[in-house]
Design a protein around this motif. Sequence first.
Motif, PDB file in Angstrom:
ATOM      1  N   TRP A   1       0.825  -1.211   0.000  1.00 47.23           N
ATOM      2  CA  TRP A   1       0.000   0.000   0.000  1.00 47.23           C
ATOM      3  C   TRP A   1       0.857   1.259   0.000  1.00 47.23           C
ATOM      4  CZ3 TRP A   1      -4.430  -0.534  -1.909  1.00 47.23           C
ATOM      5  CH2 TRP A   1      -5.122  -1.745  -1.771  1.00 47.23           C
ATOM      6  N   LEU A   2       2.059   1.171   0.529  1.00 39.75           N
ATOM      7  CA  LEU A   2       2.997   2.286   0.395  1.00 39.75           C
ATOM      8  C   LEU A   2       3.336   2.499  -1.085  1.00 39.75           C
ATOM      9  CD1 LEU A   2       4.891   4.375   1.713  1.00 39.75           C
ATOM     10  CD2 LEU A   2       6.604   2.575   1.891  1.00 39.75           C
ATOM     11  N   GLU A   3       3.518   1.403  -1.790  1.00 38.01           N
ATOM     12  CA  GLU A   3       3.781   1.499  -3.225  1.00 38.01           C
ATOM     13  C   GLU A   3       2.564   2.054  -3.955  1.00 38.01           C
ATOM     14  OE1 GLU A   3       5.662  -1.327  -6.730  1.00 38.01           O
ATOM     15  OE2 GLU A   3       4.400  -2.255  -5.186  1.00 38.01           O
ATOM     16  N   ALA A   4       1.373   1.634  -3.560  1.00 32.36           N
ATOM     17  CA  ALA A   4       0.158   2.146  -4.204  1.00 32.36           C
ATOM     18  C   ALA A   4       0.042   3.658  -4.024  1.00 32.36           C
ATOM     19  CB  ALA A   4      -1.067   1.443  -3.624  1.00 32.36           C
ATOM     20  N   ASP A   5       0.346   4.143  -2.828  1.00 33.31           N
ATOM     21  CA  ASP A   5       0.316   5.584  -2.594  1.00 33.31           C
ATOM     22  C   ASP A   5       1.300   6.298  -3.508  1.00 33.31           C
ATOM     23  OD1 ASP A   5      -0.357   8.001  -0.736  1.00 33.31           O
ATOM     24  OD2 ASP A   5       1.843   7.888  -0.702  1.00 33.31           O
ATOM     25  N   ALA A   6       2.516   5.759  -3.630  1.00 35.10           N
ATOM     26  CA  ALA A   6       3.537   6.389  -4.471  1.00 35.10           C
ATOM     27  C   ALA A   6       3.129   6.364  -5.940  1.00 35.10           C
ATOM     28  CB  ALA A   6       4.879   5.685  -4.266  1.00 35.10           C
ATOM     29  N   ILE A   7       2.501   5.285  -6.377  1.00 34.90           N
ATOM     30  CA  ILE A   7       2.054   5.198  -7.769  1.00 34.90           C
ATOM     31  C   ILE A   7       0.971   6.238  -8.046  1.00 34.90           C
ATOM     32  CG2 ILE A   7       0.781   3.751  -9.404  1.00 34.90           C
ATOM     33  CD1 ILE A   7       2.299   1.338  -8.248  1.00 34.90           C
ATOM     34  N   ILE A   8       0.008   6.357  -7.139  1.00 33.82           N
ATOM     35  CA  ILE A   8      -1.068   7.337  -7.333  1.00 33.82           C
ATOM     36  C   ILE A   8      -0.495   8.748  -7.406  1.00 33.82           C
ATOM     37  CG2 ILE A   8      -3.108   8.381  -6.267  1.00 33.82           C
ATOM     38  CD1 ILE A   8      -3.759   5.612  -5.092  1.00 33.82           C
ATOM     39  N   ARG A   9       0.454   9.061  -6.525  1.00 34.26           N
ATOM     40  CA  ARG A   9       1.078  10.387  -6.546  1.00 34.26           C
ATOM     41  C   ARG A   9       1.821  10.616  -7.875  1.00 34.26           C
ATOM     42  NH1 ARG A   9       1.514  12.735  -1.266  1.00 34.26           N
ATOM     43  NH2 ARG A   9       0.783  11.280   0.345  1.00 34.26           N
ATOM     44  N   ARG A  10       2.555   9.596  -8.312  1.00 31.09           N
ATOM     45  CA  ARG A  10       3.313   9.741  -9.561  1.00 31.09           C
ATOM     46  C   ARG A  10       2.388   9.897 -10.758  1.00 31.09           C
ATOM     47  NH1 ARG A  10       6.250   4.467 -11.528  1.00 31.09           N
ATOM     48  NH2 ARG A  10       4.060   4.052 -12.049  1.00 31.09           N
ATOM     49  N   GLU A  11       1.387   9.024 -10.858  1.00 33.88           N
ATOM     50  CA  GLU A  11       0.510   9.034 -12.020  1.00 33.88           C
ATOM     51  C   GLU A  11      -0.388  10.268 -12.067  1.00 33.88           C
ATOM     52  OE1 GLU A  11       0.436   6.590 -14.553  1.00 33.88           O
ATOM     53  OE2 GLU A  11       2.329   6.077 -13.553  1.00 33.88           O
ATOM     54  N   SER A  12      -0.700  10.831 -10.905  1.00 30.92           N
ATOM     55  CA  SER A  12      -1.573  12.018 -10.862  1.00 30.92           C
ATOM     56  C   SER A  12      -0.794  13.315 -10.815  1.00 30.92           C
ATOM     57  CB  SER A  12      -2.511  11.935  -9.655  1.00 30.92           C
ATOM     58  OG  SER A  12      -1.779  12.076  -8.440  1.00 30.92           O
ATOM     59  N   GLY A  13       0.526  13.220 -10.906  1.00 30.00           N
ATOM     60  CA  GLY A  13       1.343  14.406 -10.815  1.00 30.00           C
ATOM     61  C   GLY A  13       1.259  15.081  -9.460  1.00 30.00           C
ATOM     62  N   GLY A  14       1.041  14.286  -8.418  1.00 31.90           N
ATOM     63  CA  GLY A  14       0.971  14.824  -7.066  1.00 31.90           C
ATOM     64  C   GLY A  14      -0.398  15.351  -6.677  1.00 31.90           C
ATOM     65  N   ALA A  15      -1.390  15.222  -7.565  1.00 26.83           N
ATOM     66  CA  ALA A  15      -2.725  15.751  -7.260  1.00 26.83           C
ATOM     67  C   ALA A  15      -3.515  14.847  -6.325  1.00 26.83           C
ATOM     68  CB  ALA A  15      -3.511  15.964  -8.553  1.00 26.83           C
ATOM     69  N   ARG A  16      -3.211  13.553  -6.318  1.00 28.72           N
ATOM     70  CA  ARG A  16      -3.965  12.606  -5.505  1.00 28.72           C
ATOM     71  C   ARG A  16      -3.014  11.649  -4.785  1.00 28.72           C
ATOM     72  NH1 ARG A  16      -6.747  13.596  -9.990  1.00 28.72           N
ATOM     73  NH2 ARG A  16      -5.719  11.957 -11.201  1.00 28.72           N
ATOM     74  N   SER A  17      -3.549  10.950  -3.788  1.00 28.64           N
ATOM     75  CA  SER A  17      -2.771   9.984  -3.010  1.00 28.64           C
ATOM     76  C   SER A  17      -3.709   8.908  -2.489  1.00 28.64           C
ATOM     77  CB  SER A  17      -2.062  10.678  -1.846  1.00 28.64           C
ATOM     78  OG  SER A  17      -3.015  11.082  -0.870  1.00 28.64           O
TER      79      SER A  17
END
Length: 637
Positions: free
Chosen positions: A430-446
């Motif tokens: 889930w730490l990886e999932a958070d990092a992926i969401i941040r990367r893919e959203s350009g930091g807009a979501r987590s």
Amino acid sequence: MRTFLVLASALIAAPVLAQRSLPQPLPIVDAVPAAKDTPFPGTLRLHVDTTDTLHGVFKVEETIPVPPDLAGKKMALLFPKWLPGKHAPRGEIEKLAGLEIRAGGQVLTWKRDPIDVFAFWVDVPAGATALDVRFQFLSATDGPQGRIVVTQDMLNLQPNSVSLYPAGWFTRQIPVSLSVTWPQGWQAASAMREASRDGSRVSYQTVDYETLVDSPFFAGRHFAKWDLGQNVTLNVVADDARFLKANDEQIGKHKALVTQAVKLFGTRQFDHYSLLLSLTEKMGGIGLEHHRSSENGVDTGYFTDWDRGPGRRNLLPHEFTHSWNGKHRRGADLVTPDFRTPMRNSMLWVYEGQTQFWGYVLQARSGLVKVEDTLDQLATIAATLDNRPARSWRSLDDTTNDPIITPRAPKGWLSFQRSEDYYTEGLLIWLEADAIIRRESGGARSLDDFARRFFGTGDGDWGVKPYDFASLVAELNAVQPYYWGSHLTRRLTEKADGAPLRGLELAGWKLVYTDKPSAAFTDANRRQVNLLFSGGLLLGLAGKVDQVLWNSAAYEAGLAVGDVLLAVNELPFSDDALRAAVTAAKGGATPIKLVVKTDDRVRTVEWAWTGGLRYPRLERIGAVKQTSLEMLLSPRK
């Protein structure tokens, strides 16, 4: 001819062997009626006398209405077997004693079901309207018997241990009215609400049996209570009143835990919530979630030794998170009609793994644990999994069976067997999932956005909303489109040499080792010498080997759990002498000589470890001012 006659004579003289008997087994017939989702006709009345703290005996009196269609027939009564939160058949049926069942004053004969030993059959007389049940629950008085739940100063009353319920109905359809006689002068706390009081006897509001089992009590002679806001209270019992001396700053951080959790999930999935906490060296420790409460047991220094380190302060954030994750949102295969139906644990990597993730996040956001200590704790988690050879043959999804395979019993080769790794490896996923969401959203979501959408479904709703893998993936994609299905499937089923550390790297950190332990590492190993990353050895008190890492230098030296170290390089054993020997051997070619006691033998072994002392830390990647992991651990405004 002579040979033929000899053989023929021998055959004639040999006894004729009987044909092997091959019986057919008797069929297995489950006679206990299946649960129906219809109202039970009547209200169970349950009284528990807890005053015999000297013997640790709970005395139970229960009245169970007889449905009209069962009068004159057989009726099955059940003792809870499959317990929520334990994900396994952990009901302590062996501690039920003195069972007596009457109807209209007549003593009835009961018989245990031959297939399900948690079920008791009773021949109900014609015209009977109720069964009067009496028994005692003989709680453990010594460690080998099980967890200690009663001392002279406190007790932990779990309703599943002191009640029987009628088979044939969903437990949420069975009303129960509970009363408890508490030891004189003691105070009790629970999610249950008081209806009336007569001296030390307290009657509670009627609830359904499922809610009753989900509502344990802590009671004690030394008791303190704090309002944490949001209809959440912290209720603490202790071995002595001096351990209850919490200062305003400490309680303030517990209030911040509640505030940060509600900000995270956006709702309260409860009408009220009681954090139950015992500070004790006498009663058994515990960490068990419930929908509107949690049972938490730590050592006595929780408040008074606060400055020594994080201690067990991760426990409350973890169990509080379960009100949303695990109790409100739950894997569909964990939803059962009663406490007899087996549970299936396939989604525990979400139930426990994401709760583990949010527990560490919330401890940092609330200030219960410093951010730097949280980072050091995450380093230990990552290093432990990165040094777990069992990952090469056993995938994470299979560890969700461990609550049933082994009820947290000690293992001889933990690193090659695995245990309930869905907690900590789930955290990394889930730490990886958070990092992926941040990367893919350009930091807009987590992952915060997922938590608010998935777990916070309506303020005050403490019902259960189940999910499966497909619906989980759909919710993740609604937050941030990605290949979530294939990604999570790979993480759950992969067999690899090392931990899934990609999430840490995406979050701006890498796992390294230094020769100095962090404060958090030292605090977590107060009573052990942890050299698992320094040659594969973990020692308990007085040089006893508690764990050996599979295929490590300690393993190759022939060490195993249960061995006792007597000497190090011809010096009497001590923790400091062992650490000094490891330091001195670094970079050399001479193995460390250990004198080891194994059972009734003493032997000398050569521990060929020359890598020195190694302790896990997280090291920042690059010169980023604030990594995404630090953003994740920062409090929400």
